[in-house]
Scaffold this motif. Structure first.
Motif, short mmCIF file in Angstrom:
data_model
loop_
_atom_site.label_atom_id
_atom_site.label_comp_id
_atom_site.label_asym_id
_atom_site.label_seq_id
_atom_site.Cartn_x
_atom_site.Cartn_y
_atom_site.Cartn_z
N ASP A 112 0.85 -1.19 0.00
CA ASP A 112 0.00 0.00 0.00
C ASP A 112 0.89 1.24 0.00
N PRO A 149 2.30 4.91 0.91
CA PRO A 149 2.23 5.71 2.14
C PRO A 149 1.21 6.84 1.98
N GLU A 155 1.33 9.95 2.43
CA GLU A 155 1.81 11.20 1.84
C GLU A 155 1.89 11.14 0.32
N ARG A 156 1.73 9.94 -0.26
CA ARG A 156 1.83 9.80 -1.71
C ARG A 156 0.80 10.67 -2.42
N LEU A 215 -1.36 14.26 7.61
CA LEU A 215 -0.49 13.27 8.23
C LEU A 215 -0.63 13.27 9.75
N GLU A 241 -1.81 10.14 11.94
CA GLU A 241 -0.96 9.71 13.05
C GLU A 241 -1.78 9.45 14.30
#
Length: 398
Positions: free
Chosen positions: A361, A363, A365-366, A387, A391
């Motif tokens: 998969d 990340p 931030e992609r 993000l 988190e």
């Protein structure tokens, strides 16, 4: 009222095409016959029975090794297509766009290109990607929803897939105009561009704008239309009163129709067209007359709008089988060769399947990557906020 022949094959000196808002039954039948037969001006070098025929303008010399290579290309890319189709059915891909039946059109056109030529695909050009050195695994991210294509378009001279119907024609036209402005046209060492689209795209405004600009600027651009007879659920005869290749005449450049199930004819015609463009005689429209043997995409059900008899008829014109028959007749290949290609295709399918199933998969931030060429403070703030939100779910706490 014009005749059925004028409905499908009007010539400049003949009466105009039918002007009725709705075609008569006679005209529809004529259109269907034209779809089946491919027009009297169809360029063909290898018949469905595997017989080699000559053409006064578009003939090529082909060696046994070259023909075996074209056969290998078509078999491998068909196996990739079938495996990806199966992967979608198993839930490993969100969607897949089959090319079944169009292998000769794509391999013939792709192998006609030189390394410095540029290709602009739509979303079905898996065979063109193969000829540009792109491994099939690099295509899977598009259909799994993890990326927009993992290859370098500059290195491979193969633009990313374009999902918006016909939009790549404008991109290709601009690129080809740049080749002209940069002085990369005018001799045998020149460059050319080829743009791929389907018959349905010819009804889009972007395609016609591309035709206009390419014609006005003599762009070194080969418009390669894969007429697979169906724009999703609409047949070609409901999209145009003319054979599609004749549309080029209205823009002032040549159009030609080739048997898209004949890899030799496609190779010969595309080589000629690219060379004309390199010499500064572009643009040119090629209509590769072929057939979509499968669904438009895996979300489509073609049994709802076309007859099984039509499919059975086109199976007799299979692009791979005619090459296989010709190789056998010429004694250019034996059972060991065909078995080796079959084994290679199965190994490629296994590689594709294992790669797809084990794709990680991306990340989170992609989603923010490659949006702009340079940093953007607004986008970066959105990324950081997102993000931080993600988190907060670490450790399974919600």
């Amino acid at each position: 009222m014009s005749s059925p022949e004028q409905w499908t094959h009007p010539e400049p000196a003949s009466a105009p095409a039918a002007t009725a808002a709705k075609p008569t039954a006679e005209q529809v039948i004529a259109g269907l016959r034209a779809t089946d037969q491919g027009d009297v001006n169809l360029v063909q070098l290898l018949t469905p029975e595997g017989e080699r025929v000559q053409h006064p303008d578009f003939d090529i010399d082909i060696t046994a090794e070259e023909l075996r290579g074209l056969y290998r290309d078509m078999v491998l890319i068909r196996r990739v297509d079938r495996e990806a189709n199966a992967l979608q059915r198993k839930g490993q891909l969100g969607i897949w766009v089959p090319l079944l039946g169009q292998e000769a059109a794509q391999i013939g056109a792709g192998r006609a290109m030189r390394p410095d030529d540029m290709a602009f695909p739509s979303y079905r050009e898996h065979g063109i990607a193969w000829t540009r050195g792109i491994h099939p695994t690099d295509l899977l991210g598009i259909f799994r929803g993890t990326d927009m294509g993992s290859w370098d378009p500059v290195e491979h001279k193969f633009h990313p897939y374009t999902i918006v119907i016909g939009n790549q024609v404008l991109n290709a036209t601009g690129y080809a105009m740049g080749q002209k402005f940069d002085g990369k046209v005018g001799d045998a060492d020149g460059e050319a561009t080829m743009c791929f689209f389907g018959d349905g795209a010819t009804s889009q405004g972007d395609v016609h704008e591309g035709f206009v600009w390419a014609a006005v600027y003599d762009a070194p651009l080969v418009f390669f239309c894969q007429n697979n007879q169906w724009a999703i659920s609409e047949p070609t005869e409901r999209q145009s009163r003319l054979p599609l290749y004749q549309r080029a005449r209205g823009y002032g450049f040549p159009g030609i129709r080739v048997d898209g199930n004949d890899v030799l004819a496609t190779l010969a015609v595309t080589r000629w067209a690219l060379e004309e463009c390199r010499q500064g005689n572009g643009p040119i429209l090629i209509e590769a007359f072929t057939y979509r043997m499968d669904a438009h995409t895996t979300s489509d059900d073609p049994s709802r709008y076309r007859l099984s008899d039509e499919l059975e008829l086109w199976k007799l014109k299979d692009p791979i089988e005619r090459v296989k028959v010709h190789l056998v007749k010429q004694q250019w290949a034996d059972s060991a060769f065909f078995e080796s290609i079959e084994q290679e295709s199965e190994a490629l399918a296994v590689e594709l399947r294992e790669f797809c199933v084990n794709m990680p998969d991306p990340p989170p931030e992609r989603i923010f990557a490659n949006v702009y060429a340079e940093g953007n403070p607004v986008l970066e703030a959105q990324r950081d906020e997102f993000l931080a939100y993600v988190e907060g779910f670490a450790g399974g706490e919600h």
